[in-house]
Scaffold this active site. Structure first.
Site, short mmCIF file in Angstrom:
data_model
loop_
_atom_site.label_atom_id
_atom_site.label_comp_id
_atom_site.label_asym_id
_atom_site.label_seq_id
_atom_site.Cartn_x
_atom_site.Cartn_y
_atom_site.Cartn_z
N HIS A 136 64.03 77.75 73.01
CA HIS A 136 64.29 78.62 71.84
C HIS A 136 63.00 79.18 71.23
O HIS A 136 63.08 79.99 70.31
CB HIS A 136 65.06 77.86 70.77
CG HIS A 136 66.39 77.35 71.24
ND1 HIS A 136 67.34 78.19 71.78
CD2 HIS A 136 66.92 76.10 71.27
CE1 HIS A 136 68.41 77.46 72.13
NE2 HIS A 136 68.18 76.20 71.84
N ASP A 170 70.96 74.46 80.02
CA ASP A 170 71.20 73.84 78.71
C ASP A 170 72.47 74.47 78.11
O ASP A 170 72.81 75.62 78.42
CB ASP A 170 69.99 74.11 77.81
CG ASP A 170 70.04 73.36 76.49
OD1 ASP A 170 69.45 72.28 76.40
OD2 ASP A 170 70.71 73.87 75.55
N HIS A 172 72.88 75.58 75.22
CA HIS A 172 72.52 76.70 74.35
C HIS A 172 71.76 77.78 75.10
O HIS A 172 71.00 77.47 76.03
CB HIS A 172 71.66 76.20 73.18
CG HIS A 172 72.28 75.08 72.40
ND1 HIS A 172 72.04 73.75 72.69
CD2 HIS A 172 73.13 75.09 71.35
CE1 HIS A 172 72.72 73.00 71.84
NE2 HIS A 172 73.40 73.77 71.02
N ASP A 259 73.12 68.69 77.45
CA ASP A 259 74.02 68.76 76.29
C ASP A 259 75.38 69.38 76.61
O ASP A 259 76.21 69.56 75.72
CB ASP A 259 73.36 69.43 75.07
CG ASP A 259 72.50 70.63 75.42
OD1 ASP A 259 72.48 71.04 76.59
OD2 ASP A 259 71.85 71.17 74.49
C1 OKP Z 1 68.35 72.93 71.07
B1 OKP Z 1 68.51 72.89 72.60
C2 OKP Z 1 73.91 71.53 64.80
C3 OKP Z 1 73.40 72.94 64.42
C4 OKP Z 1 72.62 73.59 65.54
C5 OKP Z 1 70.41 73.62 66.59
C6 OKP Z 1 70.65 73.39 68.04
C7 OKP Z 1 69.40 73.48 68.85
C8 OKP Z 1 69.62 73.10 70.30
N1 OKP Z 1 73.91 70.63 63.69
N2 OKP Z 1 71.36 72.96 65.73
O1 OKP Z 1 68.96 74.09 73.18
O2 OKP Z 1 69.32 71.81 73.08
ZN ZN Z 2 70.76 72.82 74.00
#
Ligand code: OKP
Ligand code: ZN
Length: 320
Positions: A136, A170, A172, A259
């Site tokens: 990110h 991932d 995300h 994840d």
């Molecule tokens: C990082 B990686 C959850 C809200 C979202 C941010 C997620 C970042 C993910 N309480 N939090 O891509 O695993």
């Molecule tokens: Zn993630």
């Protein structure tokens, strides 16, 4: 297979995340990487090494001097065991700073770069145990538990030795990685992730984002539903993998998040460890030397098993 680990990630240990105005436990904990390291120590054929220190100019090829100085100078002024929520160079509210954040994040870049160097020198499979994660982080910002883009640093290093594909699995979308290579045709970015209209990072990761200028066509986003399970996930994963195979890269960098696992506390595609085993086999079939770079995955109890299953299957299939 060589795995690269350094204990300076322990210096980055924020206490809380701000979610909907309240403080919640920070999910991106040091135990994530400790658990993965301890589990891989038991796997036959895995050998651990430490990273070394690479020149800062490799960081500045991706991140601006202003951003890097901001991170360095701001963290210096934070008292031990305090979290600071920065107000500059930040994409969202999910990148708290602690006193050790700069040191840890910089060492995570070295961890990725050491892996890239080994792959450039002929290793067929290397695993960089990076923490904090990186996908990110963009040229001018931190966000989503990420500060420097480890996988992008590795891909940029490898791009001096040949064509590079990045496969991001991932949960995300890796908005930082996408941004860093958006104008380039020598590094392909392919990501399979949850719908950004409902999931972090919200701003990017849509299928119409395909690159710009000579980079047009060298960015490919594939969207799957949260909790979709094996069949829909694997169908989309195969589409993504065929883009990777078509590109015929000299090197593959995998942004490896766990994840998508069914018990992940903040995410999840409802995937099992058997699913991760088969994902690993298919990735191993890509005919390019491969660097695995750790991104997310927050079910700490399962991470050891997931990393073990993934690397075992990668190792078995890479050399057969
Ligand atoms: C990082 B990686 C959850 C809200 C979202 C941010 C997620 C970042 C993910 N309480 N939090 O891509 O695993
Ligand atoms: Zn993630």
């Amino acid at each position: 297979m060589i795995a690269i680990y350094d204990n300076s990630h322990l210096l980055h240990d924020p206490e809380y995340e701000i979610y909907d105005g309240a403080k919640i436990n920070y999910p991106e904990v040091p135990d994530r990487i400790e658990t993965i390291k301890n589990s891989l120590t038991q796997v036959d054929g895995v050998e651990f090494i430490s990273p070394k220190s690479f020149d800062d100019k490799l960081v500045f090829e991706l991140h601006s001097k202003q951003y890097v100085s901001y991170l360095k100078d701001t963290t210096k002024q934070i008292a031990p065991n305090r979290d600071l929520y920065p107000s500059n160079f930040i994409h969202d509210t999910y990148a708290p700073l602690t006193q050790g954040t700069f040191t840890a994040a910089r060492k995570a870049v070295d961890t990725a770069l050491r892996g890239a160097e080994l792959v450039a020198q002929g290793d067929s499979l290397v695993y960089s145990l990076c923490r904090p994660p990186g996908h990110h982080a963009g040229g001018n910002y931190m966000g989503g538990y990420c500060y420097f883009n480890n996988a992008a640093a590795a891909a940029n290093f490898l791009s001096k030795h040949g064509k590079v594909a990045i496969l991001d699995i991932d949960y995300h979308h890796g908005n930082g990685t996408q941004e860093l290579f958006y104008d380039r045709d020598d590094v392909l970015y392919v990501s399979v992730h949850a719908d950004p209209s409902l999931n972090y990072p919200y701003s990017h990761g849509f299928e119409h984002e395909r690159g710009r200028g000579k980079g047009l066509g060298y960015n490919q986003n594939f969207i799957v539903d949260k909790n979709c399970g094996t069949k829909p996930y694997m169908a989309t994963f195969h589409q993504a993998l065929s883009k990777i195979n078509e590109f015929n890269a000299d090197f593959l960098v995998v942004s490896l998040g766990f994840d998508g696992y069914r018990d992940d506390p903040i995410a999840g595609f409802n995937l099992s460890s058997e699913d991760y085993a088969s994902i690993a086999k298919y990735i191993a079939d890509v005919d390019s030397p491969t660097l695995l770079v750790q991104e997310g995955g927050y079910c700490v109890e399962a991470l050891g098993e997931l990393a073990r299953v993934f690397t075992k299957n990668m190792m078995q299939h890479k050399n057969s």
